[in-house]
Design a protein around this motif. Structure first.
Motif, PDB file in Angstrom:
ATOM      1  N   LEU A 183      46.256  41.060  46.622  1.00 34.03           N
ATOM      2  CA  LEU A 183      44.896  40.898  46.106  1.00 34.03           C
ATOM      3  C   LEU A 183      44.592  39.439  45.778  1.00 34.03           C
ATOM      4  O   LEU A 183      43.492  38.942  46.034  1.00 34.03           O
ATOM      5  N   LEU A 184      45.572  38.720  45.208  1.00 29.18           N
ATOM      6  CA  LEU A 184      45.354  37.317  44.857  1.00 29.18           C
ATOM      7  C   LEU A 184      45.369  36.419  46.092  1.00 29.18           C
ATOM      8  O   LEU A 184      44.674  35.398  46.131  1.00 29.18           O
ATOM      9  N   LEU A 185      46.145  36.778  47.106  1.00 24.04           N
ATOM     10  CA  LEU A 185      46.085  36.034  48.363  1.00 24.04           C
ATOM     11  C   LEU A 185      44.705  36.193  49.003  1.00 24.04           C
ATOM     12  O   LEU A 185      44.180  35.243  49.601  1.00 24.04           O
ATOM     13  N   LEU A 186      44.112  37.384  48.870  1.00 32.30           N
ATOM     14  CA  LEU A 186      42.750  37.587  49.368  1.00 32.30           C
ATOM     15  C   LEU A 186      41.763  36.707  48.608  1.00 32.30           C
ATOM     16  O   LEU A 186      40.826  36.156  49.206  1.00 32.30           O
ATOM     17  N   VAL A 187      41.982  36.543  47.294  1.00 32.54           N
ATOM     18  CA  VAL A 187      41.143  35.631  46.508  1.00 32.54           C
ATOM     19  C   VAL A 187      41.249  34.212  47.054  1.00 32.54           C
ATOM     20  O   VAL A 187      40.236  33.527  47.262  1.00 32.54           O
ATOM     21  N   SER A 188      42.480  33.748  47.305  1.00 34.89           N
ATOM     22  CA  SER A 188      42.674  32.403  47.843  1.00 34.89           C
ATOM     23  C   SER A 188      42.005  32.248  49.204  1.00 34.89           C
ATOM     24  O   SER A 188      41.429  31.203  49.515  1.00 34.89           O
ATOM     25  N   PHE A 189      42.093  33.300  50.018  1.00 36.85           N
ATOM     26  CA  PHE A 189      41.443  33.269  51.330  1.00 36.85           C
ATOM     27  C   PHE A 189      39.926  33.122  51.186  1.00 36.85           C
ATOM     28  O   PHE A 189      39.300  32.325  51.885  1.00 36.85           O
ATOM     29  N   ILE A 190      39.349  33.878  50.271  1.00 42.15           N
ATOM     30  CA  ILE A 190      37.896  33.801  50.047  1.00 42.15           C
ATOM     31  C   ILE A 190      37.516  32.416  49.550  1.00 42.15           C
ATOM     32  O   ILE A 190      36.564  31.799  50.041  1.00 42.15           O
ATOM     33  N   TRP A 191      38.252  31.900  48.558  1.00 42.10           N
ATOM     34  CA  TRP A 191      37.950  30.572  48.019  1.00 42.10           C
ATOM     35  C   TRP A 191      38.063  29.497  49.093  1.00 42.10           C
ATOM     36  O   TRP A 191      37.221  28.598  49.176  1.00 42.10           O
ATOM     37  N   GLY A 192      39.112  29.578  49.907  1.00 38.93           N
ATOM     38  CA  GLY A 192      39.288  28.572  50.949  1.00 38.93           C
ATOM     39  C   GLY A 192      38.215  28.645  52.016  1.00 38.93           C
ATOM     40  O   GLY A 192      37.768  27.622  52.540  1.00 38.93           O
ATOM     41  N   SER A 193      37.759  29.869  52.328  1.00 36.10           N
ATOM     42  CA  SER A 193      36.773  30.050  53.399  1.00 36.10           C
ATOM     43  C   SER A 193      35.352  29.717  52.975  1.00 36.10           C
ATOM     44  O   SER A 193      34.516  29.367  53.809  1.00 36.10           O
ATOM     45  N   GLU A 194      35.061  29.816  51.661  1.00 34.94           N
ATOM     46  CA  GLU A 194      33.684  29.632  51.210  1.00 34.94           C
ATOM     47  C   GLU A 194      33.342  28.184  50.886  1.00 34.94           C
ATOM     48  O   GLU A 194      32.195  27.876  50.569  1.00 34.94           O
ATOM     49  N   PHE A 195      34.321  27.287  51.008  1.00 31.98           N
ATOM     50  CA  PHE A 195      34.113  25.915  50.551  1.00 31.98           C
ATOM     51  C   PHE A 195      32.954  25.240  51.274  1.00 31.98           C
ATOM     52  O   PHE A 195      32.111  24.592  50.648  1.00 31.98           O
ATOM     53  N   PHE A 226      27.207  33.046  38.941  1.00 27.71           N
ATOM     54  CA  PHE A 226      27.976  33.809  37.963  1.00 27.71           C
ATOM     55  C   PHE A 226      27.193  35.010  37.429  1.00 27.71           C
ATOM     56  O   PHE A 226      27.789  36.019  37.046  1.00 27.71           O
ATOM     57  N   LEU A 227      25.865  34.921  37.411  1.00 28.79           N
ATOM     58  CA  LEU A 227      25.072  36.075  37.026  1.00 28.79           C
ATOM     59  C   LEU A 227      25.215  37.187  38.072  1.00 28.79           C
ATOM     60  O   LEU A 227      25.407  38.364  37.727  1.00 28.79           O
ATOM     61  N   LEU A 228      25.142  36.820  39.352  1.00 28.96           N
ATOM     62  CA  LEU A 228      25.343  37.801  40.415  1.00 28.96           C
ATOM     63  C   LEU A 228      26.749  38.397  40.338  1.00 28.96           C
ATOM     64  O   LEU A 228      26.943  39.594  40.574  1.00 28.96           O
ATOM     65  N   ALA A 229      27.725  37.562  40.012  1.00 31.95           N
ATOM     66  CA  ALA A 229      29.108  38.038  39.903  1.00 31.95           C
ATOM     67  C   ALA A 229      29.236  39.090  38.811  1.00 31.95           C
ATOM     68  O   ALA A 229      29.860  40.143  38.999  1.00 31.95           O
ATOM     69  N   ALA A 230      28.637  38.814  37.647  1.00 28.21           N
ATOM     70  CA  ALA A 230      28.708  39.770  36.536  1.00 28.21           C
ATOM     71  C   ALA A 230      28.020  41.080  36.900  1.00 28.21           C
ATOM     72  O   ALA A 230      28.541  42.175  36.627  1.00 28.21           O
ATOM     73  N   LEU A 231      26.851  40.985  37.524  1.00 24.33           N
ATOM     74  CA  LEU A 231      26.122  42.190  37.912  1.00 24.33           C
ATOM     75  C   LEU A 231      26.898  43.007  38.950  1.00 24.33           C
ATOM     76  O   LEU A 231      26.854  44.244  38.938  1.00 24.33           O
ATOM     77  N   SER A 232      27.624  42.321  39.843  1.00 22.49           N
ATOM     78  CA  SER A 232      28.368  43.038  40.888  1.00 22.49           C
ATOM     79  C   SER A 232      29.519  43.860  40.316  1.00 22.49           C
ATOM     80  O   SER A 232      30.002  44.794  40.968  1.00 22.49           O
ATOM     81  N   ALA A 242      24.984  31.991  47.514  1.00 23.56           N
ATOM     82  CA  ALA A 242      24.954  32.657  46.200  1.00 23.56           C
ATOM     83  C   ALA A 242      25.543  34.057  46.280  1.00 23.56           C
ATOM     84  O   ALA A 242      26.319  34.469  45.405  1.00 23.56           O
ATOM     85  N   LEU A 243      25.202  34.812  47.327  1.00 18.31           N
ATOM     86  CA  LEU A 243      25.688  36.180  47.452  1.00 18.31           C
ATOM     87  C   LEU A 243      27.190  36.232  47.731  1.00 18.31           C
ATOM     88  O   LEU A 243      27.937  36.988  47.085  1.00 18.31           O
ATOM     89  N   ILE A 244      27.640  35.431  48.686  1.00 13.83           N
ATOM     90  CA  ILE A 244      29.057  35.472  49.071  1.00 13.83           C
ATOM     91  C   ILE A 244      29.944  34.941  47.953  1.00 13.83           C
ATOM     92  O   ILE A 244      30.948  35.563  47.576  1.00 13.83           O
ATOM     93  N   THR A 245      29.567  33.775  47.393  1.00 18.71           N
ATOM     94  CA  THR A 245      30.397  33.212  46.329  1.00 18.71           C
ATOM     95  C   THR A 245      30.269  34.015  45.035  1.00 18.71           C
ATOM     96  O   THR A 245      31.234  34.121  44.273  1.00 18.71           O
ATOM     97  N   GLY A 246      29.085  34.593  44.798  1.00 18.29           N
ATOM     98  CA  GLY A 246      28.895  35.355  43.576  1.00 18.29           C
ATOM     99  C   GLY A 246      29.660  36.667  43.583  1.00 18.29           C
ATOM    100  O   GLY A 246      30.419  36.967  42.658  1.00 18.29           O
ATOM    101  N   LEU A 258      31.951  37.947  46.063  1.00 17.79           N
ATOM    102  CA  LEU A 258      33.349  37.896  46.491  1.00 17.79           C
ATOM    103  C   LEU A 258      34.140  36.792  45.797  1.00 17.79           C
ATOM    104  O   LEU A 258      35.184  37.045  45.202  1.00 17.79           O
ATOM    105  N   GLY A 259      33.623  35.555  45.873  1.00 16.58           N
ATOM    106  CA  GLY A 259      34.379  34.415  45.356  1.00 16.58           C
ATOM    107  C   GLY A 259      34.407  34.306  43.855  1.00 16.58           C
ATOM    108  O   GLY A 259      35.196  33.525  43.295  1.00 16.58           O
ATOM    109  N   THR A 260      33.567  35.076  43.156  1.00 17.83           N
ATOM    110  CA  THR A 260      33.547  35.006  41.691  1.00 17.83           C
ATOM    111  C   THR A 260      33.765  36.380  41.068  1.00 17.83           C
ATOM    112  O   THR A 260      34.714  36.579  40.309  1.00 17.83           O
TER     113      THR A 260
END
Length: 319
Positions: free
Chosen positions: A12-24, A44-50, A229-233, A235-237
């Motif tokens: 799960l954390l490797l998937l987080v790293s993959f998302i962070w690296g891909s969204e740069f 971060f508002l979108l992240a909380a709502l998700s 905003a959608l992808i980083t909010g 998935l990435g956040t």
């Protein structure tokens, strides 16, 4: 549903790293159009709502919750994230991407070092070997032979400290506080801090000084801003910080930092796939060292088995 397998947590954390690296690249494009504080507030508002559906599914976690402790921990973790994301983004206006990547990656050695200084948490020899190898790999992957310090590097160094302390404190808070409410509230805290930053800044909140003035309608119809905003909010956040909080119930903080060191590996892979950028021999060696460091830390530390027991409807780490 609690995560009770270290192997699942690593994936799960490797998937987080993959998302962070891909969204740069996407974030970099969006920040050219919208100021940092405003983008982070929306993200971060979108992240909380998700994550709110998870709150409903895990509503039993709210029974008997210590709200004062939960709100205090969320405000503190949110502030560390706010500082980390803001200083990293602002620092990149004055420093190179390679410098920013390497200095941000210094949270890998900072986590076990600060863990010992602040909480007297001792890491094994295998972990320290992994930390040293991963730091060397980060240097080769992100900087190579082109390291030249400039005025933005001090800001990015603040970011590295912020992320390191966030990882350490998350590891302590998740053992006594419910994960889903903690994740949502800290994300809302970042959105609040970023909104305050945008409103109190002397610069316009919706566009950069000197550029074409924009309004909410223009930003909401811009495909780069909306997709970023959608992808980083979401998935990435949202997913990322829920996964970090949940996985740190069964993974030590220094192992989480080592897993997150793979972010620039995925970033370079994404650049190779989508931007036709070449990594080079030195970069490949650096990427290999980071992966090797993870394996050394994990396989060399297998004797320290994680003990699981129920706590607040979740799993936790006990010494």
């Amino acid at each position: 549903m609690p995560i009770n397998s270290p192997r699942t947590a690593v994936i799960l954390l490797l998937l987080v790293s993959f998302i962070w690296g891909s969204e740069f690249v996407l974030i970099d494009l969006a920040i050219e159009l919208i100021p940092t504080h405003t983008f982070n507030a929306v993200r971060f508002l979108l992240a909380a709502l998700s994550l709110t559906p998870l709150l409903w599914l895990n509503r039993s976690q709210l029974h008997g919750v210590r709200w004062r402790s939960l709100l205090g921990a969320s405000a503190l973790l949110g502030f560390l994230l706010f500082i980390g994301f803001y200083t990293q983004t602002e620092g990149m206006h004055y420093t190179s991407v390679s410098n920013a990547g390497f200095i941000t990656g210094l949270n890998v050695p900072l986590v076990p070092l600060l863990g010992f200084l602040l909480f007297r948490t001792r890491a094994s020899i295998a972990v320290w070997a992994g930390v040293i190898i991963a730091t060397t790999g980060l240097y080769l992957l992100t900087v190579g032979d082109k390291l030249a310090f400039n005025r933005g590097d001090s800001l990015v160094l603040v970011c590295a400290f912020g992320f390191a302390v966030h990882i350490l404190l998350t590891g302590r808070f998740v053992n006594s506080l419910p994960v889903v409410p903690l994740s949502i509230l800290q994300l809302l805290a970042v959105a609040l801090y970023s909104t305050i930053g945008a409103v109190t800044s002397p610069d316009p909140a919706l566009y950069h000084p000197g550029s074409t003035p924009l309004n909410w309608q223009a930003l909401a119809s811009d495909p780069i801003v909306v997709s970023a905003a959608l992808i980083t909010g979401i998935l990435g956040t949202g997913y990322a910080y829920w996964a970090q909080s949940a996985c740190q119930q069964i993974l030590e903080s220094h192992k989480v930092a080592l897993i997150f060191a793979t972010e620039p590996v995925f970033a370079c892979l994404a650049a190779w796939l989508f931007l036709n950028e070449k990594l080079g021999t030195v970069g490949l060696i650096g990427a290999g060292l980071i992966i090797t460091a993870m394996l050394i830390s994990e396989l060399g530390d297998r004797r320290n088995k994680v003990k699981l027991e129920p706590l607040d409807q979740t799993t936790s780490v006990t010494d």
